[in-house]
Design a protein around this motif. Structure first.
Motif, short mmCIF file in Angstrom:
data_model
loop_
_atom_site.label_atom_id
_atom_site.label_comp_id
_atom_site.label_asym_id
_atom_site.label_seq_id
_atom_site.Cartn_x
_atom_site.Cartn_y
_atom_site.Cartn_z
N THR A 4 -8.40 -0.46 11.24
CA THR A 4 -8.74 0.17 9.92
C THR A 4 -7.64 1.07 9.31
N GLN A 5 -7.07 1.78 10.06
CA GLN A 5 -5.79 2.79 9.55
C GLN A 5 -4.98 1.78 8.90
N HIS A 6 -4.50 0.50 9.57
CA HIS A 6 -3.57 -0.49 9.09
C HIS A 6 -4.06 -0.68 7.72
N ASN A 7 -5.43 -1.18 7.62
CA ASN A 7 -5.72 -1.75 6.22
C ASN A 7 -5.81 -0.35 5.25
N THR A 8 -6.06 0.53 5.63
CA THR A 8 -6.11 1.90 4.71
C THR A 8 -4.58 1.95 4.28
N PHE A 9 -3.69 2.08 4.97
CA PHE A 9 -2.54 2.16 4.59
C PHE A 9 -1.91 1.06 3.73
N ARG A 10 -2.40 -0.26 3.97
CA ARG A 10 -2.04 -1.34 3.13
C ARG A 10 -2.65 -1.09 1.88
N ASP A 11 -4.00 -0.80 1.78
CA ASP A 11 -4.80 -0.58 0.27
C ASP A 11 -3.83 0.48 -0.36
N ILE A 12 -3.39 1.72 0.15
CA ILE A 12 -2.91 2.35 -0.49
C ILE A 12 -1.60 2.02 -0.92
N ILE A 16 -0.15 1.98 -4.82
CA ILE A 16 1.02 2.60 -5.26
C ILE A 16 2.00 1.50 -5.97
N LEU A 17 2.19 0.40 -5.39
CA LEU A 17 2.77 -0.41 -6.20
C LEU A 17 2.25 -0.95 -7.41
N SER A 18 1.16 -0.99 -7.58
CA SER A 18 0.63 -1.47 -8.91
C SER A 18 0.31 -0.53 -9.89
N THR A 19 0.32 0.79 -9.58
CA THR A 19 0.23 1.94 -10.68
C THR A 19 1.38 2.45 -11.42
N GLN A 20 1.28 2.93 -12.55
CA GLN A 20 2.48 3.32 -13.23
C GLN A 20 2.17 4.81 -13.75
N ASN A 21 1.00 5.16 -13.48
CA ASN A 21 0.89 6.48 -13.84
C ASN A 21 1.29 7.47 -12.84
N PRO A 22 2.42 8.85 -13.26
CA PRO A 22 2.96 9.24 -12.07
C PRO A 22 2.06 10.28 -11.61
N GLN A 23 0.89 10.85 -12.10
CA GLN A 23 -0.09 11.54 -11.50
C GLN A 23 -0.80 10.75 -10.17
N THR A 24 -1.02 9.71 -10.56
CA THR A 24 -1.83 8.85 -9.90
C THR A 24 -0.85 8.45 -8.38
N LEU A 25 0.52 8.11 -8.94
CA LEU A 25 1.41 7.91 -7.73
C LEU A 25 1.52 9.12 -6.93
N LEU A 26 1.50 10.26 -7.37
CA LEU A 26 1.90 11.56 -6.73
C LEU A 26 0.54 11.63 -5.62
N TYR A 27 -0.78 11.35 -6.07
CA TYR A 27 -1.76 11.49 -5.49
C TYR A 27 -1.87 10.53 -4.47
N LEU A 28 -1.57 9.18 -4.70
CA LEU A 28 -1.67 8.03 -3.86
C LEU A 28 -0.60 8.24 -2.55
N ARG A 29 0.50 8.82 -2.81
CA ARG A 29 1.66 9.03 -1.89
C ARG A 29 1.01 10.26 -1.00
N SER A 30 0.63 11.13 -1.63
CA SER A 30 -0.23 12.20 -0.70
C SER A 30 -1.24 11.91 0.21
#
Length: 133
Positions: A4-12, A16-30
Protein backbone atom coordinates in the motif's frame (compact mmCIF):
# COMPACT_ATOMS: atom_id res chain seq x y z
CA UNK A 1 7.58 -0.82 2.93
CA UNK A 2 4.14 -2.34 2.47
CA UNK A 3 2.47 -2.74 -0.90
CA UNK A 4 0.00 0.00 0.00
CA UNK A 5 2.79 2.43 0.88
CA UNK A 6 4.65 1.53 -2.31
CA UNK A 7 1.51 2.20 -4.36
CA UNK A 8 0.98 5.52 -2.58
CA UNK A 9 4.56 6.58 -3.33
CA UNK A 10 4.14 5.50 -6.95
CA UNK A 11 0.84 7.37 -7.29
CA UNK A 12 2.39 10.55 -5.93
CA UNK A 13 5.46 10.11 -8.15
CA UNK A 14 3.21 9.73 -11.20
CA UNK A 15 1.34 12.90 -10.26
CA UNK A 16 4.64 14.74 -9.73
CA UNK A 17 5.80 13.77 -13.21
CA UNK A 18 2.54 14.86 -14.81
CA UNK A 19 2.07 18.26 -13.16
CA UNK A 20 3.28 21.59 -14.44
CA UNK A 21 1.84 23.71 -11.63
CA UNK A 22 4.59 24.80 -9.18
CA UNK A 23 2.19 24.96 -6.21
CA UNK A 24 0.84 21.49 -6.92
CA UNK A 25 4.37 20.19 -7.36
CA UNK A 26 5.40 21.65 -3.99
CA UNK A 27 2.34 20.10 -2.33
CA UNK A 28 2.95 16.67 -3.87
CA UNK A 29 6.62 16.64 -2.89
CA UNK A 30 5.66 17.60 0.63
CA UNK A 31 3.10 14.79 0.75
CA UNK A 32 5.67 12.30 -0.50
CA UNK A 33 8.24 13.44 2.07
CA UNK A 34 5.72 13.06 4.89
CA UNK A 35 5.30 9.40 3.98
CA UNK A 36 9.00 8.62 4.33
CA UNK A 37 10.25 6.83 7.43
CA UNK A 38 12.80 9.53 8.22
CA UNK A 39 9.99 12.09 8.47
CA UNK A 40 8.22 10.04 11.11
CA UNK A 41 11.03 9.77 13.67
CA UNK A 42 9.85 10.96 17.10
CA UNK A 43 11.17 14.28 18.38
CA UNK A 44 13.11 12.70 21.27
CA UNK A 45 15.04 10.48 18.84
CA UNK A 46 15.73 13.45 16.57
CA UNK A 47 17.00 15.44 19.57
CA UNK A 48 19.62 12.76 20.22
CA UNK A 49 20.64 12.76 16.55
CA UNK A 50 20.81 16.55 16.39
CA UNK A 51 23.10 16.79 19.40
CA UNK A 52 25.74 14.92 17.41
CA UNK A 53 25.77 17.78 14.87
CA UNK A 54 26.46 21.04 16.68
CA UNK A 55 25.89 24.28 14.84
CA UNK A 56 29.36 24.71 13.41
CA UNK A 57 30.52 25.23 9.86
CA UNK A 58 31.46 21.96 8.19
CA UNK A 59 34.89 23.35 7.42
CA UNK A 60 36.40 26.61 8.67
CA UNK A 61 35.12 28.83 5.88
CA UNK A 62 31.86 30.58 5.17
CA UNK A 63 30.19 27.27 4.41
CA UNK A 64 26.75 26.80 5.95
CA UNK A 65 26.58 25.40 9.45
CA UNK A 66 25.48 21.81 9.97
CA UNK A 67 22.14 22.96 11.38
CA UNK A 68 21.29 24.54 8.06
CA UNK A 69 21.30 21.12 6.43
CA UNK A 70 19.38 19.49 9.27
CA UNK A 71 16.61 22.08 9.08
CA UNK A 72 16.20 21.37 5.36
CA UNK A 73 15.68 17.59 5.47
CA UNK A 74 11.90 17.86 5.77
CA UNK A 75 9.27 19.96 7.50
CA UNK A 76 9.11 17.62 10.50
CA UNK A 77 12.88 17.84 11.08
CA UNK A 78 12.78 21.61 10.66
CA UNK A 79 10.00 22.03 13.19
CA UNK A 80 11.72 19.75 15.72
CA UNK A 81 15.13 21.42 15.23
CA UNK A 82 13.80 24.97 15.49
CA UNK A 83 11.98 24.13 18.71
CA UNK A 84 14.92 22.25 20.33
CA UNK A 85 16.79 24.91 22.33
CA UNK A 86 19.79 22.69 23.16
CA UNK A 87 20.54 22.34 19.46
CA UNK A 88 21.24 26.07 19.23
CA UNK A 89 23.49 26.51 22.26
CA UNK A 90 26.77 26.47 20.31
CA UNK A 91 26.66 30.06 19.19
CA UNK A 92 28.26 31.06 15.91
CA UNK A 93 29.70 34.55 15.62
CA UNK A 94 30.34 34.54 11.91
CA UNK A 95 28.35 35.49 9.92
CA UNK A 96 26.85 37.96 12.40
CA UNK A 97 23.21 37.19 11.64
CA UNK A 98 23.79 33.61 12.86
CA UNK A 99 24.81 34.94 16.28
CA UNK A 100 21.42 36.48 16.91
CA UNK A 101 19.61 33.56 15.33
CA UNK A 102 21.43 31.04 17.54
CA UNK A 103 20.85 33.11 20.68
CA UNK A 104 17.18 33.51 19.93
CA UNK A 105 16.64 29.80 19.25
CA UNK A 106 18.69 28.68 22.27
CA UNK A 107 16.10 30.43 24.46
CA UNK A 108 17.23 30.00 28.08
CA UNK A 109 19.44 26.92 27.56
CA UNK A 110 23.07 27.22 28.76
CA UNK A 111 25.30 28.46 25.93
CA UNK A 112 28.59 27.11 24.61
CA UNK A 113 30.69 30.02 23.42
CA UNK A 114 33.75 29.27 21.35
CA UNK A 115 34.88 32.52 19.79
CA UNK A 116 37.58 32.46 17.14
CA UNK A 117 38.33 36.18 17.01
CA UNK A 118 40.21 35.83 13.75
CA UNK A 119 36.87 34.89 12.15
CA UNK A 120 35.06 37.93 13.59
CA UNK A 121 35.85 41.34 12.12
CA UNK A 122 37.36 43.61 14.85
CA UNK A 123 34.57 46.15 14.52
CA UNK A 124 32.11 43.41 15.56
CA UNK A 125 33.90 42.14 18.72
CA UNK A 126 31.91 44.36 21.08
CA UNK A 127 28.62 43.52 19.37
CA UNK A 128 29.39 39.78 19.54
CA UNK A 129 30.17 39.93 23.26
CA UNK A 130 27.10 42.04 24.04
CA UNK A 131 24.86 39.70 22.09
CA UNK A 132 26.15 36.65 23.93
CA UNK A 133 25.79 38.26 27.34
Amino acid sequence: MTTTQHNTFRDIDDRILSTQNPQTLLYLRSQRNQLSRIASLPADILHIIFLHFPAVPLIPTNDPATWLFITQVCRHWRHVALDFASFWTRVLFQPPQWTYLSLQRAKTAPLHLDIAWEDVPPKMHDDAIKAAL
